[in-house]
Design an enzyme around this catalytic site. Structure first.
Site, mmCIF file in Angstrom:
data_model
loop_
_atom_site.group_PDB
_atom_site.id
_atom_site.type_symbol
_atom_site.label_atom_id
_atom_site.label_comp_id
_atom_site.label_asym_id
_atom_site.label_seq_id
_atom_site.Cartn_x
_atom_site.Cartn_y
_atom_site.Cartn_z
ATOM 1 N N TRP A 35 32.136 17.971 20.357
ATOM 2 C CA TRP A 35 30.986 18.610 21.035
ATOM 3 C C TRP A 35 30.934 20.045 20.707
ATOM 4 C CZ3 TRP A 35 31.788 23.086 24.487
ATOM 5 C CH2 TRP A 35 30.672 23.328 25.404
ATOM 6 N N HIS A 36 31.579 20.609 20.082
ATOM 7 C CA HIS A 36 31.495 22.084 19.392
ATOM 8 C C HIS A 36 30.580 21.893 18.076
ATOM 9 C CE1 HIS A 36 34.942 23.005 22.109
ATOM 10 N NE2 HIS A 36 34.501 24.444 21.865
ATOM 11 N N GLY A 37 30.822 20.926 17.356
ATOM 12 C CA GLY A 37 30.143 20.948 16.069
ATOM 13 C C GLY A 37 30.827 20.262 14.969
ATOM 14 N N SER A 91 34.164 26.984 23.939
ATOM 15 C CA SER A 91 32.972 27.065 24.408
ATOM 16 C C SER A 91 32.162 27.185 23.176
ATOM 17 C CB SER A 91 32.704 28.545 25.098
ATOM 18 O OG SER A 91 33.016 29.418 23.841
ATOM 19 N N SER A 120 35.920 16.842 22.633
ATOM 20 C CA SER A 120 35.781 18.612 22.529
ATOM 21 C C SER A 120 35.404 19.058 21.277
ATOM 22 C CB SER A 120 37.063 19.166 23.181
ATOM 23 O OG SER A 120 36.952 20.596 23.137
#
Length: 598
Positions: A375-377, A595, A372
């Site tokens: 995935w965000h950065g 998100s 996660s």
């Protein structure tokens, strides 16, 4: 004249960057385009695929000006399809996962190092959504090649026995209402939408229909779609308005300013809570826009409420605002935030790392949290926030196991035991106090933790935590030390007498205890049909003043899972706001994720 020139006056008047205005414009334009999408007959599936592709390409390329980004998306799409078609190895989904996530990580790193021009839209948001779709697609195909006895119920429901055609595959990848900001879903759902199989479920029988011949024929798309979709449009406008009005005043960056030193502790604490709430409204607005557009295409249809008969449109729900804001445990927070990303993490990472016949452990949990974060950065703030979140989830689990039972009545107590809140049913007063304290603790710590998601820079995050007094970290560290050095053992020793477990030292949440704590589903009047969305009905069933459909549209089905941490289970706030449970998605949802940006 360029497209940017059209939005320049609005940008100058509002101070909002042109790329952000154009992004919101795509969400709004999606509504009339979604209405056209529903008019494509199910006998023309290729036309529907082409329509999705054309709209998404227009949004990404000429409208948002991300032609180079389009090339990156096509690279991921092409490599994934090639691996799915050309490889029969059981490790094929992991190869897709490695390529797509690796490409996304490099794009995150490039953006972090070199930055973006203020007039350039960021393609990584679309790549994040595409990464979810492509990895889900690979696992769905692999599940179709796996023995049925080795799959669970959700995997059986989404597996693909045949690889779709390239055109259908591209239509799925570029489904325009969710191409830029989600929500994502599996290919089987997309295929059911295009072929109109999503609406095969028959509505419950009407009490007014005494004869079979009097029952109107089912519509192609069930009633209620338009009203719910435009309700989310209104919510989106409202939340974006709140963020536009207060986003600057409630920015977490104000913690770093000299003015912070002049505030008292009460003012500082109140500001942290206000900043966290306002920051969430941006995502509430974006997700309300995209979910409403998805509902307008029909993909949100999730059957009929068995108790009320109303249509449910929460199949692709991404956030449950009421449940999140009234959460009494961090598990409830994580379950109700960015729900579709949670489903992706659960189905494509968490469950896939568990060996057959074994239970998941800390390795699977940490791998999911790491995925996660990646995935965000690459910004350090994401990793600080996820590390803190992982610790607080562990603490919440121990609070639920060893502290919460002391606030529950013994199993021998009658379910009608009196309490000081006679207008509310069981449980007792001290359990309600525990639930209220749990809500306060959850909200205070949540707003502290998420500051790192918005500050991102390591130095800024550390400085902000320091200026906030490290209060969440101190609470977490102190509690974990207490549990590790004798607290767990001491609390466990008192559990048998408190819970009435017969000396076993363990409290079970099932059986009679579970029945006692269940929250009953509220009675909701059946939604009045409208001339647009439903065939004519007897006059006595139609009441234009009935607005209870608004409440029903914002409610969800109960999953049956219980929360971990403080205030888990059917708590005080849950009973006051009952009917707002997490939507059911095949199987109980695991974990959480943010998100883009949170």
């Amino acid at each position: 004249m360029s497209i940017d020139a059209l939005f320049a006056p609005l940008s100058n008047a509002t101070g909002v960057r042109i790329p952000e205005i154009k992004m919101v414009s795509t969400f709004l334009i999606s509504y009339p385009l979604a209405s056209l999408h529903t008019r494509i007959p199910k006998t023309r599936p290729n036309l529907a695929h082409l329509y999705n592709i054309a709209v998404s390409v227009f949004f990404i390329w000429p409208f948002l000006g991300m032609g180079a980004g389009m090339a990156h998306l096509m690279l991921d799409i092409g490599v994934t399809y090639g691996l799915v078609v050309g490889s029969r190895d059981r490790r094929m989904p992991w190869a897709v996962f490695g390529f797509v996530m690796g490409h996304l990580f490099l794009m995150h790193a490039h953006r972090y190092v070199f930055g973006l021009d203020e007039n350039t839209s960021d393609i990584t948001f679309a790549m994040m959504m595409m990464a979810q779709k492509l990895t889900m697609f690979a696992w769905n195909v692999q599940d179709g090649r796996t023995k049925a006895e080795d799959l669970d119920a959700s995997q059986m429901a989404t597996r693909l026995l045949h690889v779709p055609s390239p055109l259908a595959y591209l239509g799925y990848c570029f489904f325009f209402p969710s191409a830029l900001a989600g929500p994502t879903f599996d290919y089987a759902t997309y295929d059911s939408l295009i072929l109109h199989k999503l609406y095969d479920q028959s509505p419950p029988p009407s009490s007014s229909s005494s004869k079979k011949s009097d029952t109107p024929a089912p519509r192609r798309i069930p009633y209620g779609r338009k009203r719910v979709a435009y309700l989310y449009l209104v919510l989106g406008v409202g939340f974006m308005g709140i963020f536009a009005a207060f986003g600057g005043q409630a920015s977490f960056h104000r913690i770093l300013t000299p003015a912070w030193d002049n505030w008292g502790w009460a003012t500082r604490f109140a500001f942290i809570q206000f900043a966290g709430l306002v920051a969430r409204t941006k995502y509430y607005g974006v997700w309300s826009f995209t979910e409403g557009a998805c509902i307008l295409t029909g993909v949100g249809f999730n059957g009929y409420d068995p108790k009320t008969g109303r249509t449910m449109w929460n199949r692709v729900r991404n956030v449950n605002i009421i449940s999140l804001e009234t959460a009494e445990s961090f598990k409830v927070v994580f379950d109700n935030w960015n729900c579709r990303t949670n489903v992706w993490l659960r189905d494509c990472v968490y469950k896939r790392l568990v060996q057959k016949g074994k239970k998941p452990g800390s390795m699977q949990s940490m791998a999911t949290f790491l995925t996660s974060a990646l995935w965000h950065g690459v910004e350090p703030g994401y990793y600080l926030a996820f590390l803190t979140a992982g610790l607080i989830v562990s603490l919440g689990r121990q609070m639920r196991n060893y502290v919460r039972p002391y606030f529950l009545p013994p199993s021998s107590a009658p379910t009608s035991a009196p309490n000081s809140f006679p207008q509310y049913p069981y449980p007792n007063t001290r359990k309600r106090i525990y639930d209220i304290l749990g809500w306060l603790v959850v909200q205070a710590n949540l707003n502290y933790i998420v500051s790192a998601f918005f500050l991102l820079n390591l130095r800024d995050c550390i400085k902000a935590y320091h200026r906030m007094g490290w209060y969440s970290h101190i609470l977490i560290a102190g509690s974990l030390v207490f549990f590790h050095f004798g607290g767990r053992r001491a609390l466990r020793a008192g559990l048998p007498a408190q819970a009435g477990t017969g000396g076993k030292g363990k409290v079970k949440s099932g059986g009679k205890d579970k029945e006692r704590l269940d929250v009953s589903t509220p009675r909701v009047t059946v939604e009045p049909p409208s001339p647009v969305d439903m065939p004519p009905q007897p006059r006595e069933e139609v009441d234009s003043r009935d607005l209870k459909w608004v409440r029903h549209a914002l409610e969800n089905q109960q999953t049956g899972h219980e929360a971990e941490g403080m205030g888990g289970g059917a708590g005080f706030v849950d009973q006051v706001m009952k009917g707002t449970e997490t939507p059911m998605v095949e199987t109980p949802r695991y974990g959480r994720s943010g998100s883009p940006g949170f």
